[in-house]
Design an enzyme around this catalytic site. Structure first.
Site, PDB file in Angstrom:
ATOM      1  N   GLU A  23     103.093  67.331  55.352  1.00  0.00           N
ATOM      2  CA  GLU A  23     104.146  68.014  56.108  1.00  0.00           C
ATOM      3  C   GLU A  23     103.757  69.444  56.435  1.00  0.00           C
ATOM      4  O   GLU A  23     103.076  70.100  55.657  1.00  0.00           O
ATOM      5  CB  GLU A  23     105.432  68.096  55.277  1.00  0.00           C
ATOM      6  N   CYS A  34     110.984  70.146  50.322  1.00  0.00           N
ATOM      7  CA  CYS A  34     109.555  69.992  50.591  1.00  0.00           C
ATOM      8  C   CYS A  34     109.044  68.691  49.985  1.00  0.00           C
ATOM      9  O   CYS A  34     109.225  68.427  48.808  1.00  0.00           O
ATOM     10  CB  CYS A  34     108.789  71.181  50.014  1.00  0.00           C
TER      11      CYS A  34
END
EC number: 2.1.1.192
Length: 342
Positions: free
Chosen positions: A91, A332
């Site tokens: 990511e 996250c």
């Protein structure tokens, strides 16, 4: 084949010379890749056909493909899932500010640090990213949003200091005027606190900002939240921070994720004030990201403000992190985890 993004300009020059090619071609290739964001040797118009073939036979331009892109309603935050050549997915997040665009990059596929509030670490670490793979996240994002990125935060998946060699090579690459030319003062590296590596980083004397994930002023609670605390006490961590400050003369940011009923009391704020007193530092208070794998809840805004006020009263510069892209901002690692598990 090698990823050309792992090469410095000088290394590519040397390679070309060894193949009886002109050294200046390296600068032309870098211009296409880093300034024009062209990721196919065949589209580099001023490179001879023979040289293009030579490059294509020996290198690939390792920019990941976008497998998912989310944009916040206010269009100020983008979240990307990037896939590398080997199928691994990471990511990155781009945040748009008045002062320029920032990107949060990953340094590993997954993470082995085991912090309880982070989804990135739930499946462990798969592998380190190379310097070029970290760099490529910025380039892929720039191409997607059509704008320059001028600030970098190493705060995505992975522990940067657990991938020390590749991360420091990335810092050397990304700040070079032959690549993206991002100033060192525009880069923040976040670590859970690997003490020997903090000292090693200090010896490199970068002008970057070091951010330490602290989250508790007490060893017992920090051990519960962050397994790294079983290896290094807060005393040892603070000694490493002092070494870093003395060596670099750079202010350290301490990150503190506030968890309701766990580390957000006035008592903790006072203890934290004592631990940090006299240090060249700044505290960034963060409402914790809630993930389904733990029971952590965000502290109330009232508690966060009260906590911050105690720190300020004790002379410690403190801010509350602005939440951006809340509508897309899973913790996250969660976006990758949900995608990979399908």
């Amino acid at each position: 084949m090698e990823n050309i993004l792992d090469f410095t300009l000088e290394e590519l020059k040397e390679w070309l010379i060894s193949k009886e090619e002109k050294a200046f071609r390296a600068k032309q290739v870098f211009d296409w890749i880093y300034n024009k964001l062209i990721f196919d040797f065949n589209n580099m118009k001023n490179i001879p056909y023979k040289t293009k073939n030579l490059l294509s036979d020996n290198f690939y331009i390792g920019v990941p493909k976008v497998v998912k892109k989310l944009m916040s309603q206010d269009k100020n935050t983008y979240k990307f899932l990037f896939e590398y050549n080997d199928g691994n997915i990471i990511e990155s997040v781009v945040m748009k500010y008045k002062h320029g665009n920032s990107i949060c990059v990953s340094t590993q596929v997954g993470c082995r640090m085991g912090c309880k509030f982070c989804a990135s670490t739930l499946d462990g670490v798969i592998r380190n990213l190379t310097s070029g793979e970290i760099l490529s996240q910025i380039m892929a994002a720039q191409k997607e949003i059509g704008e320059r990125i001028s600030n970098v935060v190493l705060m995505g998946s992975g522990e940067p200091l657990d991938n020390f060699k590749n991360v420091t090579e990335f810092l050397d690459l990304v700040t070079s005027d032959t690549t993206l030319n991002i100033g060192q003062r525009h880069i923040t590296l976040s670590t859970c606190g690997i003490v020997p590596k903090i000292k090693e980083l200090a010896d490199k004397n970068y002008n970057i900002t070091l951010a330490i994930s602290l989250h508790s002023p007490e060893d017992l609670l920090r051990k519960e939240m962050m397994p790294i605390a079983n290896k290094y006490s807060i005393k040892e961590l603070m000694e490493a921070c002092d070494y870093y400050i003395n060596k670099t003369n750079r202010r350290i940011t301490f990150e503190y994720a506030l968890v309701k009923g766990k580390n957000d009391s006035i008592k903790e704020a006072k203890k934290l004030s004592t631990v940090l007193k006299g240090k060249l530092c700044h505290v960034n208070l963060i409402p914790v990201n809630e993930i389904k794998e733990n029971s952590y809840e965000k502290s109330t805004l009232k508690n966060i403000e009260s906590f911050g006020n105690i720190l300020k009263e004790n002379g410690i510069e403190t801010t509350i992190r602005r939440e951006m892209g809340a509508d897309i901002n899973a913790a996250c690692g969660q976006l990758r985890r949900s995608y990979v598990s399908k």
